[in-house]
Design an enzyme around this catalytic site. Structure first.
Site, short mmCIF file in Angstrom:
data_model
loop_
_atom_site.label_atom_id
_atom_site.label_comp_id
_atom_site.label_asym_id
_atom_site.label_seq_id
_atom_site.Cartn_x
_atom_site.Cartn_y
_atom_site.Cartn_z
N SER A 7 82.31 -1.85 29.89
CA SER A 7 81.02 -1.30 30.28
C SER A 7 80.98 -1.08 31.78
O SER A 7 81.13 -2.03 32.56
CB SER A 7 79.89 -2.25 29.87
OG SER A 7 78.67 -1.84 30.45
N HIS A 30 82.29 2.51 27.96
CA HIS A 30 80.90 2.32 27.54
C HIS A 30 79.97 2.62 28.70
O HIS A 30 80.09 2.04 29.78
CB HIS A 30 80.73 0.87 27.07
CG HIS A 30 79.42 0.58 26.42
ND1 HIS A 30 79.16 0.88 25.10
CD2 HIS A 30 78.28 0.01 26.92
CE1 HIS A 30 77.93 0.50 24.80
NE2 HIS A 30 77.37 -0.02 25.89
N ASP A 32 76.04 2.72 29.81
CA ASP A 32 74.68 2.27 29.50
C ASP A 32 73.65 3.15 30.18
O ASP A 32 73.65 3.29 31.40
CB ASP A 32 74.48 0.82 29.95
CG ASP A 32 75.22 -0.17 29.06
OD1 ASP A 32 75.01 -0.12 27.84
OD2 ASP A 32 76.00 -0.98 29.59
N MET A 34 69.65 3.50 30.77
CA MET A 34 68.37 2.78 30.69
C MET A 34 67.30 3.60 31.41
O MET A 34 67.56 4.18 32.46
CB MET A 34 68.49 1.42 31.35
CG MET A 34 69.62 0.55 30.84
SD MET A 34 69.67 -1.03 31.72
CE MET A 34 71.30 -1.63 31.23
N HIS A 63 75.46 4.45 25.33
CA HIS A 63 74.46 3.54 24.78
C HIS A 63 73.10 3.91 25.36
O HIS A 63 72.81 3.65 26.53
CB HIS A 63 74.83 2.10 25.13
CG HIS A 63 73.91 1.08 24.57
ND1 HIS A 63 74.03 -0.26 24.86
CD2 HIS A 63 72.85 1.17 23.72
CE1 HIS A 63 73.08 -0.95 24.21
NE2 HIS A 63 72.35 -0.09 23.53
N MET A 65 69.58 3.30 25.84
CA MET A 65 68.47 2.34 25.82
C MET A 65 67.25 3.04 26.41
O MET A 65 66.74 2.69 27.48
CB MET A 65 68.85 1.09 26.61
CG MET A 65 69.91 0.25 25.92
SD MET A 65 70.47 -1.14 26.92
CE MET A 65 71.82 -0.36 27.82
N MET A 134 73.34 -5.99 19.16
CA MET A 134 73.11 -6.53 20.49
C MET A 134 73.14 -8.05 20.44
O MET A 134 72.39 -8.67 19.69
CB MET A 134 71.77 -6.04 21.05
CG MET A 134 71.70 -4.53 21.28
SD MET A 134 72.95 -3.92 22.45
CE MET A 134 72.51 -4.82 23.94
N ASP A 172 77.60 -5.96 21.65
CA ASP A 172 77.37 -5.69 23.07
C ASP A 172 76.55 -6.84 23.65
O ASP A 172 75.42 -7.08 23.22
CB ASP A 172 76.62 -4.37 23.22
CG ASP A 172 76.43 -3.97 24.68
OD1 ASP A 172 76.86 -4.73 25.57
OD2 ASP A 172 75.85 -2.90 24.92
N GLY A 174 77.52 -10.32 26.57
CA GLY A 174 78.11 -11.64 26.75
C GLY A 174 79.50 -11.80 26.16
O GLY A 174 79.92 -12.93 25.89
#
Length: 221
Positions: A7, A30, A32, A34, A63, A65, A134, A172, A174
């Site tokens: 990511s 990946h 992200d 947002m 991804h 979001m 998630m 996705d 941790g």
């Protein structure tokens, strides 16, 4: 199959292209997205996505979001997205959204928050190349892995196997050397990893280490 997806949320933004080039062995990159509304944070937009696409031929996993993800499908496809993963909680009609993505020539995936049950969506998996579980609350990197979501992964694994589907189970949040084995044991095939890769001294070796751990679990399962 095992897929490792670094990511770029955990990359060095001042040297983003150079960081992406450090993981040529990654299966996916990946990205992200947002919007500050669906999640309480802002991250990359189409311009950064386009810039990443210029420096790599790797598969871009987007991804989303964001609220009303369907409004942005063509924007992120034009920016280089190969698979768009939108949140099930943000879509008005997830099956129609998947069909639209296929009509536009890309893969479709949906992501699901830790507190959202998977059972209402099992019968729709045939329309998706990936379902992303998630394992943290979406919106921020560096959060602690939530092992309780693995019950959803096991439910997905059993349903996909019984139905003979090819939908990939992703996770996705941790993911690192301390958590990837339990996720793989539950049935995850695609692993998003941020700081575990870009925070490592050798990001490419970190990708290989994560892949080896997951593959060893998968082969002995």
């Amino acid at each position: 199959m095992i897929y490792i997806a670094p990511s770029i949320l955990a990359a060095d933004y001042a040297a983003l292209g150079a960081d992406v080039e450090k993981v040529p062995n990654a299966d996916l990159i990946h990205v992200d997205i947002m919007d500050g509304h669906f999640v309480p944070n802002l991250s990359f937009g189409p311009d950064v996505t386009r810039a990443v696409n210029r420096v790599t031929d790797q598969f871009l996993d987007i991804h989303m979001m964001i609220e009303e993800p369907e409004r942005w499908f063509e924007t992120y496809i034009d920016a280089g997205g190969d698979r768009l993963v939108f949140h099930i909680e943000a879509s008005k009609d997830h099956v129609e959204a998947a069909k639209k993505l296929h009509d536009l020539g890309v893969e479709a995936g949906f992501a699901i928050k830790p507190g959202t049950p998977i059972e209402p969506y099992l019968d729709d998996l045939e329309h998706f190349e990936e379902v992303m579980v998630m394992s943290v609350e979406p919106g921020f990197g560096g959060q602690k892995f939530m092992p309780e979501v693995l019950s959803k992964v096991r439910t997905l694994r059993d349903f996909i196997a019984d139905a003979g589907l090819s939908t990939v189970i992703g996770i996705d949040g941790g993911i690192g050397e301390a958590t990837i084995a339990q996720a793989a044991e539950a049935g995850v095939e695609s692993f998003v990893a941020g700081s575990a890769v870009f925070g490592a001294q050798d990001p490419a070796q970190a990708v290989e280490s994560l892949r080896t751990i997951a593959r060893d679990v998968q082969e002995t399962a």
